[in-house]
Design an enzyme around this catalytic site. Structure first.
Site, PDB file in Angstrom:
ATOM      1  N   HIS A 174      47.928   1.778  18.453  1.00 29.52           N
ATOM      2  CA  HIS A 174      47.920   3.125  19.300  1.00 29.52           C
ATOM      3  C   HIS A 174      48.027   5.062  19.029  1.00 29.52           C
ATOM      4  O   HIS A 174      49.254   4.425  18.467  1.00 29.52           O
ATOM      5  CB  HIS A 174      46.491   3.440  20.428  1.00 29.52           C
ATOM      6  CG  HIS A 174      48.003   3.150  21.230  1.00 29.52           C
ATOM      7  ND1 HIS A 174      48.999   2.561  21.940  1.00 29.52           N
ATOM      8  CD2 HIS A 174      49.064   4.750  22.020  1.00 29.52           C
ATOM      9  CE1 HIS A 174      49.497   2.212  22.449  1.00 29.52           C
ATOM     10  NE2 HIS A 174      50.211   4.213  22.361  1.00 29.52           N
ATOM     11  N   HIS A 226      51.508  10.270  15.576  1.00 30.85           N
ATOM     12  CA  HIS A 226      52.346   9.212  15.196  1.00 30.85           C
ATOM     13  C   HIS A 226      52.005   7.726  15.985  1.00 30.85           C
ATOM     14  O   HIS A 226      50.886   7.546  17.096  1.00 30.85           O
ATOM     15  CB  HIS A 226      53.853   9.060  15.378  1.00 30.85           C
ATOM     16  CG  HIS A 226      54.111   9.257  17.044  1.00 30.85           C
ATOM     17  ND1 HIS A 226      54.003  10.472  17.744  1.00 30.85           N
ATOM     18  CD2 HIS A 226      54.860   7.876  18.076  1.00 30.85           C
ATOM     19  CE1 HIS A 226      54.428  10.408  18.903  1.00 30.85           C
ATOM     20  NE2 HIS A 226      54.656   9.176  18.867  1.00 30.85           N
TER      21      HIS A 226
END
Length: 190
Positions: free
Chosen positions: A42, A127
């Site tokens: 995620h 990220h």
């Protein structure tokens, strides 16, 4: 509840990343990394930590508003990087990062307004963590391999509130379990 707001990539994109990670795991030094699993992939937008049950209704109402005020946007997994000299290896994002940053700022503001204690504000860096290490590992071969990686582009259409269930078994390498407890469509305030 231990909570965070996130963007969850679609299944076919996580399959693309899984194929790339399978190659990364064959590179020198890979055995010194703890690899994250597909269920946990995620983009964290805002990390809330342990949230008092009494604050959750206000938080969810504000997150729903934040989602409705943010238009859907294009995103792709792209490239890679590291934090902490090899303590975290990640793939990045390409696409409408301005809107993604805006959504991250709104997710953080929603928590502050709901009374969730938030640490110092940091500029958002998109990220998705693929591996971690306690001691720091030479990730140069992995970074070189990730340099050319790019998934298909997809339209991010929702904001998720995710609960993180930390491992309790004490088994080395056990991963946290993540569960989306709420999802809101983007751009519905029209």
């Amino acid at each position: 509840m231990r909570l965070f707001a996130a963007v969850l990539p679609p299944e076919d994109v996580t399959r693309e990343l899984a194929a790339e990670v399978a190659l990364l795991r064959k590179l020198p030094g890979a055995d010194g990394l703890r690899w994250t699993g597909r269920p946990g992939w995620h983009f964290t937008l805002a990390f809330y930590g342990e949230v008092d049950d009494g604050l959750v209704p206000g938080l969810t109402a504000r997150l729903e508003r934040a989602a409705s005020r943010t238009e859907p946007f294009e995103l792709a997994l792209s490239g890679g990087g590291q934090f902490g000299h090899g303590r975290a290896l990640w793939t990045g994002a390409d696409g409408d990062l301005r809107t993604m940053r805006l959504l991250a700022d709104r997710a953080e503001a929603a928590a502050r307004k709901a009374g969730v204690p938030m640490g110092e504000h940091r500029r958002y860096k998109a990220h998705l963590t693929v591996a971690r290490s306690r001691d720091g590992v030479d990730t140069r071969p992995h970074l070189e391999a990730l340099h050319g990686f790019r998934s298909r582009t997809w339209t991010v259409g929702e904001l998720a509130l995710v609960r993180s269930n930390l491992p309790k078994s004490g088994v080395p390498g056990e991963q946290p379990r993540y569960e989306a407890v709420a999802r809101w469509p983007l751009g519905t305030s029209g």
